[in-house]
Design an enzyme around this catalytic site. Structure first.
Site, PDB file in Angstrom:
ATOM      1  N   ASN A   1       0.901  -1.165  -0.169  1.00 54.55           N
ATOM      2  CA  ASN A   1      -0.075  -0.081   0.175  1.00 54.55           C
ATOM      3  C   ASN A   1       0.734   1.276  -0.012  1.00 54.55           C
ATOM      4  O   ASN A   1       1.496   1.646   1.055  1.00 54.55           O
ATOM      5  CB  ASN A   1      -0.791   0.069   1.253  1.00 54.55           C
ATOM      6  CG  ASN A   1      -2.092   1.181   1.212  1.00 54.55           C
ATOM      7  OD1 ASN A   1      -1.838   2.127   0.263  1.00 54.55           O
ATOM      8  ND2 ASN A   1      -2.937   1.078   2.361  1.00 54.55           N
TER       9      ASN A   1
ATOM     10  N   ARG B   1     -12.798  13.854   9.140  1.00 54.39           N
ATOM     11  CA  ARG B   1     -13.536  14.332   7.914  1.00 54.39           C
ATOM     12  C   ARG B   1     -15.033  14.487   8.561  1.00 54.39           C
ATOM     13  O   ARG B   1     -15.523  13.712   9.383  1.00 54.39           O
ATOM     14  CB  ARG B   1     -13.796  13.416   6.996  1.00 54.39           C
ATOM     15  CG  ARG B   1     -12.525  13.193   6.114  1.00 54.39           C
ATOM     16  CD  ARG B   1     -12.481  12.090   4.913  1.00 54.39           C
ATOM     17  NE  ARG B   1     -11.197  11.700   4.389  1.00 54.39           N
ATOM     18  CZ  ARG B   1     -11.045  10.510   4.532  1.00 54.39           C
ATOM     19  NH1 ARG B   1     -11.736   9.417   4.925  1.00 54.39           N
ATOM     20  NH2 ARG B   1      -9.895   9.888   3.974  1.00 54.39           N
TER      21      ARG B   1
ATOM     22  N   HIS C   1     -13.353   2.217   0.439  1.00 51.39           N
ATOM     23  CA  HIS C   1     -13.021   0.893   1.376  1.00 51.39           C
ATOM     24  C   HIS C   1     -13.740  -0.422   0.915  1.00 51.39           C
ATOM     25  O   HIS C   1     -14.345  -1.204   1.423  1.00 51.39           O
ATOM     26  CB  HIS C   1     -13.890   1.234   2.825  1.00 51.39           C
ATOM     27  CG  HIS C   1     -13.330   2.501   3.534  1.00 51.39           C
ATOM     28  ND1 HIS C   1     -14.158   3.303   4.374  1.00 51.39           N
ATOM     29  CD2 HIS C   1     -12.053   2.781   3.865  1.00 51.39           C
ATOM     30  CE1 HIS C   1     -13.511   3.920   5.048  1.00 51.39           C
ATOM     31  NE2 HIS C   1     -12.056   3.710   4.803  1.00 51.39           N
TER      32      HIS C   1
ATOM     33  N   ARG D   1      -2.624  -2.082  -3.319  1.00 51.47           N
ATOM     34  CA  ARG D   1      -3.941  -1.299  -3.119  1.00 51.47           C
ATOM     35  C   ARG D   1      -4.034  -0.121  -3.975  1.00 51.47           C
ATOM     36  O   ARG D   1      -3.051   0.560  -3.778  1.00 51.47           O
ATOM     37  CB  ARG D   1      -3.989  -0.987  -1.850  1.00 51.47           C
ATOM     38  CG  ARG D   1      -5.124  -0.161  -1.345  1.00 51.47           C
ATOM     39  CD  ARG D   1      -5.306   0.043   0.046  1.00 51.47           C
ATOM     40  NE  ARG D   1      -6.574   0.870   0.236  1.00 51.47           N
ATOM     41  CZ  ARG D   1      -6.625   1.528   1.211  1.00 51.47           C
ATOM     42  NH1 ARG D   1      -5.975   1.504   2.320  1.00 51.47           N
ATOM     43  NH2 ARG D   1      -7.835   2.366   1.439  1.00 51.47           N
TER      44      ARG D   1
ATOM     45  N   GLU E   1      -8.213  -6.370   4.848  1.00 52.12           N
ATOM     46  CA  GLU E   1      -7.970  -5.981   3.225  1.00 52.12           C
ATOM     47  C   GLU E   1      -6.853  -6.657   2.753  1.00 52.12           C
ATOM     48  O   GLU E   1      -6.477  -6.930   1.552  1.00 52.12           O
ATOM     49  CB  GLU E   1      -7.860  -4.335   3.150  1.00 52.12           C
ATOM     50  CG  GLU E   1      -9.215  -3.839   3.736  1.00 52.12           C
ATOM     51  CD  GLU E   1      -9.071  -2.452   4.008  1.00 52.12           C
ATOM     52  OE1 GLU E   1      -9.318  -1.337   3.043  1.00 52.12           O
ATOM     53  OE2 GLU E   1      -9.132  -2.031   5.360  1.00 52.12           O
TER      54      GLU E   1
END
Ligand code: AMP
Length: 398
Positions: free
Chosen positions: A7, A240, A179, A90, A384
């Site tokens: 990633n 956020r 996601h 990713r 993941e």
């Protein structure tokens, strides 16, 4: 087959090495602050932990160092770099180009590049990771797993914004969702746990981590999700805002003379749990602060839970029949207190929490609903990296 999962971010590379198809984790680590003062690589290979503090100027140098350590028998590594058989990356934004995982070819790389306008902070470093890995491992298959791909099954009425359609036609302005790897992984796990064919399983999946998103999944396919064109839309998150009146942007511009860049930072980095609480973006810290009497922390957590609850209501309506609500990621897997607050009073919708089962379900797969609850409530740890390794194996082994 040894599969390296990468990633690659703007100043970091997270990595994990798997032995597939056995799904054994051989090593994992993170390289941080690439090109900045204080670069640091930490890595565990089995029981052997390594930490290196040394200047690392580029991703190329960084990935080179990672490979050196992974293949250094003195550090517990595999003894031959030729034994990394495939690499899974990713990639954040696949736009409309990718509805599933792809073997990386020149054409795929160009499509990832073309989608960079939609994720200018993420796709370029992802692409850099791909290019560096190709130089270091010529001929080794590389695979891209997209955060957006799982949500490409959303119907038009869920993904189009009610703005002039021309913006979709010319700029591809629409909802994409993120996601996706996590929502897909927990969907498969939950269907397995419920012993239902995935094509007959309807779920509401709640990925509650530092970033938060939910998905409505019908027959194993995402039909709606809370994040949109960017990851800013939807639930309240660590920093956020999630859903706001879009006119707030204009209002702040006029009232505070803030620039677009400043408003972008305010909504993405200074809002959410951090912005409301003034304490932290971290749910654990906020729960402690709340217990110690901090009212702003309590208020932030109230908004956070209320918004998850509203989306559960919305997705119950979108799906009609829901077989299970699934909680995952840092908060969803580990915080009985948050799950309890989210689900309080949702009995009339068919969600009855077993309080005792909820309390003991921390970081493990569990059914936390009462036996007579019409819908199940599940805790499902996400993974993941494992899903990226599985996809990469499936493609590289063919
Ligand atoms: P993630 O982004 O999935 O790593 O999740 C990070 C979030 O999970 C942070 O807000 C953490 O505070 C939260 N988290 C992790 N463990 C716990 C816990 N035991 N209780 C509450 N929140 C937790």
């Amino acid at each position: 087959m040894k599969i390296l999962v990468i990633n690659s971010g703007s100043s970091s590379i997270k990595f994990e090495l798997f032995d597939m198809p056995a799904e054994n984790r051989l090593a994992r680590g993170i390289l941080q602050r690439i090109g900045e003062p204080g670069s640091q690589l930490t890595c565990s290979i089995g029981e052997v932990r390594t930490r290196l503090d040394q200047p690392i100027a580029t991703h190329e140098q960084g990935l080179g160092l990672i490979v050196e350590i992974l293949t250094d028998p003195a550090r517990g590594g595999i003894d031959d770099d030729a034994r990394i058989d495939a690499i899974g990356h990713r990639v954040v934004h696949g736009g409309e180009s990718f509805s599933e995982t792809a073997l990386i070819t020149g054409e795929v790389e160009r499509a990832i590049e073309a989608n960079s306008a939609l994720a200018p902070l993420h796709n370029p470093p992802n692409l850099m990771g791909i290019r560096v890995a190709r130089r270091l491992f010529p001929g080794v298959p590389q695979v891209a797993v997209f955060d957006t791909a799982f949500h490409q099954t959303m119907p038009e009425h869920a993904y189009l914004y009610p703005v002039p359609l021309e913006l979709y036609d010319s700029l591809k302005v629409r909802r994409y969702g993120f996601h996706g790897t996590s929502h897909r992984f927990v969907t498969m796990q939950a269907a397995g746990f419920l012993e239902r064919p995935i094509a007959e399983t309807n779920l509401i999946t709640c990925h509650l981590g530092n970033g938060c998103s939910m998905a409505a999944v019908r027959g194993g396919r995402s039909i709606d999700t809370s994040m949109g064109l960017t990851p800013l839309e939807g639930l309240m998150m660590g920093t956020r805002s999630g859903d706001i009146d879009p006119a707030l942007v204009v209002f702040l511009h006029n009232a505070r003379k803030l620039s677009i860049a400043e408003i972008d930072t305010l909504l993405n980095k200074q809002s959410g749990l951090l912005g409301v609480s003034g304490v932290s973006n971290d749910v654990r810290t906020l729960l402690e602060a709340e217990a110690a009497g901090n009212e702003r922390a309590a208020r932030a957590l109230d908004i956070y839970c209320y918004r998850v609850r509203k989306y559960i209501g919305a997705y119950t309506a979108a799906l009609g029949t829901v077989h299970a609500v699934v909680f995952t990621a840092g908060v969803g897997e580990n915080s009985p207190a948050i799950r309890e607050r989210v689900l309080e009073g949702l009995g009339p919708l068919g969600y009855y929490l077993d309080h005792e089962a909820n309390t003991t379900a921390v970081g493990r797969l569990a059914d936390i609903s009462t036996p007579d609850s019409p819908a199940r409530i599940l805790v499902v740890p996400t993974d993941e990296e494992l899903l990226i390794a599985r996809d990469t194996y499936r493609i590289a082994a063919r």
